[in-house]
Design a protein around this motif. Sequence first.
Motif, short mmCIF file in Angstrom:
data_model
loop_
_atom_site.label_atom_id
_atom_site.label_comp_id
_atom_site.label_asym_id
_atom_site.label_seq_id
_atom_site.Cartn_x
_atom_site.Cartn_y
_atom_site.Cartn_z
N GLU A 1 -52.49 32.66 -68.64
CA GLU A 1 -52.42 33.26 -69.97
C GLU A 1 -50.95 33.54 -70.33
O GLU A 1 -50.21 34.06 -69.49
CB GLU A 1 -53.21 34.56 -70.03
CG GLU A 1 -54.70 34.37 -69.89
CD GLU A 1 -55.29 33.53 -71.01
OE1 GLU A 1 -54.79 33.58 -72.15
OE2 GLU A 1 -56.26 32.79 -70.72
N SER B 1 -49.74 35.89 -71.99
CA SER B 1 -49.45 37.32 -71.83
C SER B 1 -49.10 37.65 -70.39
O SER B 1 -48.28 38.53 -70.13
CB SER B 1 -50.63 38.17 -72.30
OG SER B 1 -51.80 37.84 -71.54
N ALA B 2 -49.71 36.95 -69.43
CA ALA B 2 -49.39 37.18 -68.02
C ALA B 2 -47.95 36.81 -67.72
O ALA B 2 -47.29 37.45 -66.91
CB ALA B 2 -50.35 36.39 -67.13
N ARG C 1 -45.44 36.82 -70.02
CA ARG C 1 -44.56 37.77 -70.73
C ARG C 1 -44.49 39.12 -70.02
O ARG C 1 -43.48 39.81 -70.11
CB ARG C 1 -45.06 37.95 -72.16
CG ARG C 1 -44.87 36.72 -73.02
CD ARG C 1 -45.18 37.01 -74.48
NE ARG C 1 -46.55 37.39 -74.71
CZ ARG C 1 -47.52 36.55 -75.07
NH1 ARG C 1 -47.28 35.27 -75.23
NH2 ARG C 1 -48.75 36.98 -75.27
N GLU C 2 -45.55 39.49 -69.30
CA GLU C 2 -45.63 40.83 -68.71
C GLU C 2 -45.33 40.89 -67.22
O GLU C 2 -45.37 41.95 -66.63
CB GLU C 2 -47.04 41.39 -68.98
CG GLU C 2 -47.32 41.56 -70.46
CD GLU C 2 -48.79 41.75 -70.77
OE1 GLU C 2 -49.60 41.88 -69.82
OE2 GLU C 2 -49.13 41.76 -71.97
N SER C 3 -45.02 39.76 -66.59
CA SER C 3 -44.81 39.75 -65.14
C SER C 3 -43.33 39.64 -64.78
O SER C 3 -42.60 38.85 -65.35
CB SER C 3 -45.55 38.56 -64.52
OG SER C 3 -45.20 38.45 -63.16
N ALA C 4 -42.92 40.44 -63.83
CA ALA C 4 -41.53 40.39 -63.34
C ALA C 4 -41.30 39.19 -62.44
O ALA C 4 -40.17 38.87 -62.12
CB ALA C 4 -41.20 41.67 -62.59
N TYR D 1 -41.79 36.02 -63.10
CA TYR D 1 -41.41 34.79 -63.80
C TYR D 1 -39.92 34.81 -64.14
O TYR D 1 -39.36 35.86 -64.46
CB TYR D 1 -42.22 34.61 -65.10
CG TYR D 1 -43.61 34.11 -64.83
CD1 TYR D 1 -43.86 32.74 -64.77
CD2 TYR D 1 -44.66 34.98 -64.61
CE1 TYR D 1 -45.13 32.27 -64.50
CE2 TYR D 1 -45.93 34.52 -64.33
CZ TYR D 1 -46.16 33.15 -64.28
OH TYR D 1 -47.41 32.69 -64.00
N ARG E 1 -36.64 34.41 -66.35
CA ARG E 1 -36.43 34.92 -67.71
C ARG E 1 -36.72 33.86 -68.77
O ARG E 1 -37.30 34.17 -69.81
CB ARG E 1 -35.00 35.46 -67.85
CG ARG E 1 -34.71 36.06 -69.20
CD ARG E 1 -35.45 37.37 -69.39
NE ARG E 1 -35.20 37.89 -70.71
CZ ARG E 1 -36.12 38.44 -71.49
NH1 ARG E 1 -37.35 38.59 -71.07
NH2 ARG E 1 -35.82 38.86 -72.69
N VAL F 1 -40.38 33.68 -69.61
CA VAL F 1 -40.80 34.79 -70.47
C VAL F 1 -40.43 34.50 -71.92
O VAL F 1 -41.24 34.66 -72.84
CB VAL F 1 -40.18 36.12 -69.99
CG1 VAL F 1 -40.48 37.25 -70.96
CG2 VAL F 1 -40.67 36.46 -68.59
N GLN G 1 -42.90 33.62 -75.25
CA GLN G 1 -42.80 34.30 -76.55
C GLN G 1 -42.73 33.31 -77.70
O GLN G 1 -43.14 33.61 -78.81
CB GLN G 1 -41.55 35.20 -76.58
CG GLN G 1 -41.62 36.37 -75.67
CD GLN G 1 -40.29 37.12 -75.58
OE1 GLN G 1 -39.33 36.81 -76.26
NE2 GLN G 1 -40.24 38.11 -74.71
#
Length: 192
Positions: free
Chosen positions: A166, A168-169, A171-174, A176, A178, A181, A185
């Motif tokens: 997903e 969102s996973a 965008r929200e996980s440290a 991955y 940069r 991320v 987006q």
Amino acid sequence: MILVLSRSACAALLTAQVVPWAGDPCIESHWLVRAQAETDPVWLQIIPYAVLIDLNDRPWAYRRTGGDARLRERRSIGVGGHIEECDRRKGLLATVRAALVRELEEELLWYPPHTAATAQPVAWINEQDSAVGRVHLGLVIAIPWGRPELPQPRPGEGLEALGFVEPSAVRESAGYERWSVLAAQSLPVISP
């Protein structure tokens, strides 16, 4: 030699970490020895950053187990690499697409050459907080993955497939990198 842009000439592409694609920026590009480009922030190396998208608009993810030590063990949703002289075509976008197809062929067992060769860029991504980010400029290209098989890295490429995830996973996980991320987006809904 790899393709670079002068940082000063592409200032408009650096106004935010994600800048939507608005067509060829018509910036003069140059060919530079990679060792120089890796350490000189006057130049930005353009990296085609392919994001493979399944029918549910989820990007394919992998973990780096080899390659550039600065990125090892990080998770990613982008497949790509430097634009080399063998990729040179007439125009920036044609050159980027040639590099993208070459990189996909080098890194994956199956890749979508027909869609990769015509896929439209989504956004420019950049980050200036890391040594890698300060000398690279990513061009996110979302590519629909319509094959029944999941993408699989070629043996020896230093990539471990994680499957489709997903956005969102990412965008929200440290865990991955940069750029992943930022790419998450930028992703549009592209299901056929």
